[in-house]
Design an enzyme around this catalytic site. Structure first.
Site, PDB file in Angstrom:
ATOM      1  N   TYR A  14       0.634  -1.222   0.172  1.00 35.67           N
ATOM      2  CA  TYR A  14       0.039   0.075  -0.050  1.00 35.67           C
ATOM      3  C   TYR A  14       0.781   1.390   0.174  1.00 35.67           C
ATOM      4  CZ  TYR A  14      -3.519  -3.254   0.963  1.00 35.67           C
ATOM      5  OH  TYR A  14      -4.837  -4.460   0.945  1.00 35.67           O
ATOM      6  N   HIS A  19      -4.690   6.171  -0.913  1.00 35.46           N
ATOM      7  CA  HIS A  19      -5.286   5.968   0.349  1.00 35.46           C
ATOM      8  C   HIS A  19      -4.156   6.300   1.424  1.00 35.46           C
ATOM      9  CE1 HIS A  19      -9.274   4.957   1.778  1.00 35.46           C
ATOM     10  NE2 HIS A  19      -8.954   3.853   2.040  1.00 35.46           N
ATOM     11  N   ASN A  66     -10.116   0.765   7.874  1.00 33.35           N
ATOM     12  CA  ASN A  66     -11.553   0.890   8.075  1.00 33.35           C
ATOM     13  C   ASN A  66     -11.537   0.692   9.866  1.00 33.35           C
ATOM     14  OD1 ASN A  66     -12.136   1.117   5.526  1.00 33.35           O
ATOM     15  ND2 ASN A  66     -13.076  -0.631   5.162  1.00 33.35           N
TER      16      ASN A  66
END
Length: 188
Positions: A14, A19, A66
């Site tokens: 990532y 994000h 999340n």
């Protein structure tokens, strides 16, 4: 003491994705102010810096986006922080790429990391600095877009936004929130 929480997802897969722009701002601050060696505490990668004679904890939750609220709740409880001593930095699909928006409170606006923090803190009354990543092109899936890396053409604009976001955090710590908000939210 202040806590700066940058949102993102852990792991090499990532790195440099849209994000993870919150993590990028933390890295910029650590680089500018000689951050300590990262440690893992409170489900976060923690780096400490000192700025304007104030200890500042740079926290990158390692819970995945999340579930960021778990890490934030743990930090707030352990350090007995007031909400005024914390700022959360995250990406925002609804802002033009490179645009920043600093607010003292508000809704999650579709950002699932912020939504989880709001849920676990049971309040929207904490500062957040949103870094615009723009909308996905065409009919591209939003999840695929935010988990994608910035293009070579987008990188200079994002690097500038990350630097300006770090400037905003420094102003918040060295001066006050209102001054920081005025500077960060001013048109480029």
């Amino acid at each position: 003491m202040k806590v700066v929480v940058g949102l993102g997802n852990p792991g090499a897969k990532y790195r440099q994705t849209r994000h993870n722009v919150g993590f990028d701002v933390l890295a910029e601050l650590a680089n500018r102010h000689g951050g300590t060696t990262p440690t893992i505490k409170h489900e976060s990668e923690i780096v400490e810096i000192f700025l304007a004679n104030e200890k500042v904890i740079l926290a990158a939750p390692q819970t995945f986006m999340n579930l960021s609220g778990r890490a934030v709740r743990s930090l707030m409880d352990f350090y007995r922080l007031s909400l005024e001593d914390m700022i959360v930095i995250c990406d925002d699909l609804n802002l033009e790429r490179g645009r920043l928006r600093l607010k003292p409170s508000g809704s999650a606006g579709g950002q699932k990391g912020l939504a989880n923090i709001i849920q676990l803190l049971k309040t929207e009354e904490f500062a957040r600095l949103r870094v615009g990543i723009g909308r996905p092109p065409g009919r591209m899936d939003a999840a695929a877009f935010v988990l994608g890396k910035f293009t070579e053409a987008e990188s200079p604009e994002i690097q500038l936004a990350v630097a300006k976001a770090a400037d905003g955090v420094e102003t918040w710590i060295q001066e006050d929130f209102q001054t920081s908000m005025n500077r960060v939210n001013a048109p480029n």
